[in-house]
Design an enzyme around this catalytic site. Structure first.
Site, short mmCIF file in Angstrom:
data_model
loop_
_atom_site.label_atom_id
_atom_site.label_comp_id
_atom_site.label_asym_id
_atom_site.label_seq_id
_atom_site.Cartn_x
_atom_site.Cartn_y
_atom_site.Cartn_z
N HIS A 163 -33.65 16.67 -24.06
CA HIS A 163 -32.49 16.65 -23.09
C HIS A 163 -33.21 17.59 -21.91
O HIS A 163 -33.78 18.69 -22.01
CB HIS A 163 -31.26 17.45 -23.68
CG HIS A 163 -30.95 16.62 -24.92
ND1 HIS A 163 -30.21 15.51 -24.75
CD2 HIS A 163 -31.09 16.52 -26.18
CE1 HIS A 163 -29.84 14.58 -25.76
NE2 HIS A 163 -30.44 15.52 -26.75
N LEU A 164 -32.79 17.14 -20.58
CA LEU A 164 -33.24 18.01 -19.53
C LEU A 164 -32.40 19.59 -19.73
O LEU A 164 -33.01 20.35 -19.57
CB LEU A 164 -32.61 17.48 -18.25
CG LEU A 164 -33.40 16.34 -17.97
CD1 LEU A 164 -32.32 15.04 -17.27
CD2 LEU A 164 -34.73 16.56 -17.16
N SER A 165 -31.16 19.43 -19.80
CA SER A 165 -30.39 20.99 -19.97
C SER A 165 -30.39 21.16 -21.42
O SER A 165 -30.64 20.35 -22.30
CB SER A 165 -29.07 20.49 -19.79
OG SER A 165 -28.33 19.71 -20.46
N ARG B 210 -27.34 13.93 -9.29
CA ARG B 210 -26.32 14.20 -10.40
C ARG B 210 -26.55 15.62 -10.71
O ARG B 210 -27.33 16.04 -11.29
CB ARG B 210 -26.39 13.25 -11.61
CG ARG B 210 -25.69 13.59 -12.61
CD ARG B 210 -26.18 12.85 -13.89
NE ARG B 210 -25.28 12.90 -14.87
CZ ARG B 210 -25.54 12.86 -16.36
NH1 ARG B 210 -26.64 12.60 -16.53
NH2 ARG B 210 -24.61 13.26 -17.23
N ASN C 183 -34.03 9.94 -24.32
CA ASN C 183 -33.09 10.94 -24.01
C ASN C 183 -31.68 10.05 -23.99
O ASN C 183 -31.43 9.29 -22.83
CB ASN C 183 -33.17 11.56 -22.50
CG ASN C 183 -31.98 12.45 -21.99
OD1 ASN C 183 -30.94 12.27 -22.64
ND2 ASN C 183 -32.04 13.22 -21.01
N PRO D 187 -27.46 6.62 -20.21
CA PRO D 187 -26.47 6.40 -19.12
C PRO D 187 -26.67 7.55 -18.01
O PRO D 187 -26.67 8.66 -18.58
CB PRO D 187 -25.17 6.33 -19.63
CG PRO D 187 -25.31 6.80 -21.12
CD PRO D 187 -26.52 6.63 -21.56
N HIS E 229 -24.24 12.00 -28.23
CA HIS E 229 -22.93 12.61 -28.94
C HIS E 229 -22.02 11.55 -29.75
O HIS E 229 -21.18 12.02 -30.00
CB HIS E 229 -22.40 13.62 -28.10
CG HIS E 229 -23.21 14.45 -27.09
ND1 HIS E 229 -24.33 15.39 -27.59
CD2 HIS E 229 -23.51 14.29 -25.64
CE1 HIS E 229 -25.05 15.78 -26.74
NE2 HIS E 229 -24.54 15.32 -25.45
N ARG F 206 -21.36 18.65 -26.87
CA ARG F 206 -22.88 18.42 -26.93
C ARG F 206 -23.55 19.01 -27.88
O ARG F 206 -24.73 18.75 -27.86
CB ARG F 206 -23.18 18.81 -25.45
CG ARG F 206 -22.52 18.38 -24.13
CD ARG F 206 -23.22 18.64 -22.73
NE ARG F 206 -22.20 18.39 -21.90
CZ ARG F 206 -21.87 17.12 -20.92
NH1 ARG F 206 -22.50 16.07 -21.60
NH2 ARG F 206 -20.99 17.14 -20.23
N GLU G 280 -36.54 13.58 -29.20
CA GLU G 280 -35.28 13.54 -28.46
C GLU G 280 -35.56 14.60 -27.24
O GLU G 280 -35.80 15.73 -27.58
CB GLU G 280 -34.25 13.96 -29.78
CG GLU G 280 -33.08 13.97 -28.84
CD GLU G 280 -31.81 14.70 -29.73
OE1 GLU G 280 -32.14 14.38 -30.93
OE2 GLU G 280 -30.55 14.97 -29.25
N ASP H 256 -28.40 3.83 -35.29
CA ASP H 256 -29.25 2.77 -36.19
C ASP H 256 -30.19 1.95 -35.74
O ASP H 256 -31.16 1.62 -36.48
CB ASP H 256 -27.82 2.02 -36.55
CG ASP H 256 -26.68 2.60 -37.54
OD1 ASP H 256 -27.23 3.63 -38.13
OD2 ASP H 256 -25.79 1.93 -37.80
C1 DQA Z 1 -28.37 15.29 -21.24
C2 DQA Z 1 -27.33 16.04 -21.97
C3 DQA Z 1 -26.22 15.27 -22.43
O1 DQA Z 1 -25.17 16.05 -22.96
C4 DQA Z 1 -25.54 14.53 -21.27
O2 DQA Z 1 -24.49 13.77 -21.67
C5 DQA Z 1 -26.54 13.92 -20.31
C6 DQA Z 1 -27.83 14.11 -20.35
C7 DQA Z 1 -29.43 16.12 -21.05
O3 DQA Z 1 -30.72 15.53 -20.65
O4 DQA Z 1 -29.36 17.31 -20.63
O5 DQA Z 1 -26.35 12.93 -19.56
O6 DQA Z 1 -28.86 14.35 -22.30
#
Ligand code: DQA
Length: 151
Positions: A103-105, A20, A77, A12, A83, A114, A101, A90
């Site tokens: 994550h950008l951040s 964003r 992602n 999402p 979280h 997080r 997995e 599942d």
């Molecule tokens: C994220 C990190 C998550 O905590 C956050 O809710 C996101 C993006 C990231 O790509 O850094 O929507 O998955």
């Protein structure tokens, strides 16, 4: 033989990438990320397909489809569902497919909520904090692993 299929799944709010919180998530849009992954995939001999949904059920349904559509590897992602979502965890476990997995951040530099992931203990690898490049690293890893497994 058909090139191995790699599914890139985006959770999402990732449809808003580029607009964003760019100080956290960067200025690259989701279309740009997907476009470069499809191109890199073609260079690496992979069939890259991608899907984004803001709905947990949509992501779960796409994972169920991946059990039957020839997918060999997943890059996900899960965004905020990372979280929170036992149901998505599942569903990915039910595919029995290897996944990375992304994550950008760097979620470990951010709020404590997080720091917990429902996915990391199932993942082959976790990449967090490399921005859009994290997806590229994940795809290169998938390519290397799939070619090792063939040999
Ligand atoms: C994220 C990190 C998550 O905590 C956050 O809710 C996101 C993006 C990231 O790509 O850094 O929507 O998955």
């Amino acid at each position: 033989m058909n090139p191995p299929r790699i599914l890139i799944l985006h959770g999402p709010n990732l449809n808003l990438l580029g607009q964003r919180e760019p100080h956290i998530y960067g200025s690259t849009t989701l279309d740009q990320i997907n476009g470069s992954l499809v191109g890199l995939g073609a260079d690496l001999g992979l069939d890259v397909v991608h899907f984004q949904s803001n709905h947990e059920g949509g992501l779960i349904d796409r994972l169920h489809a991946a059990r039957l559509d020839g997918t060999r590897w997943i890059i996900i992602n899960p965004a905020a569902y990372t979280h929170t979502s036992v149901a998505l965890r599942d569903a990915i476990a039910a595919t029995d497919l290897p996944f990375v997995e992304v994550h950008l951040s760097n979620v470990y530099r951010r709020e404590a909520f997080r720091h917990r992931s429902y996915f990391s203990d199932l993942a082959v690898a976790v990449i967090s904090g490399c921005g859009a490049q994290g997806y590229e690293l994940a795809l290169r890893h998938a390519a290397a692993e799939l070619s090792n497994r063939k040999n």
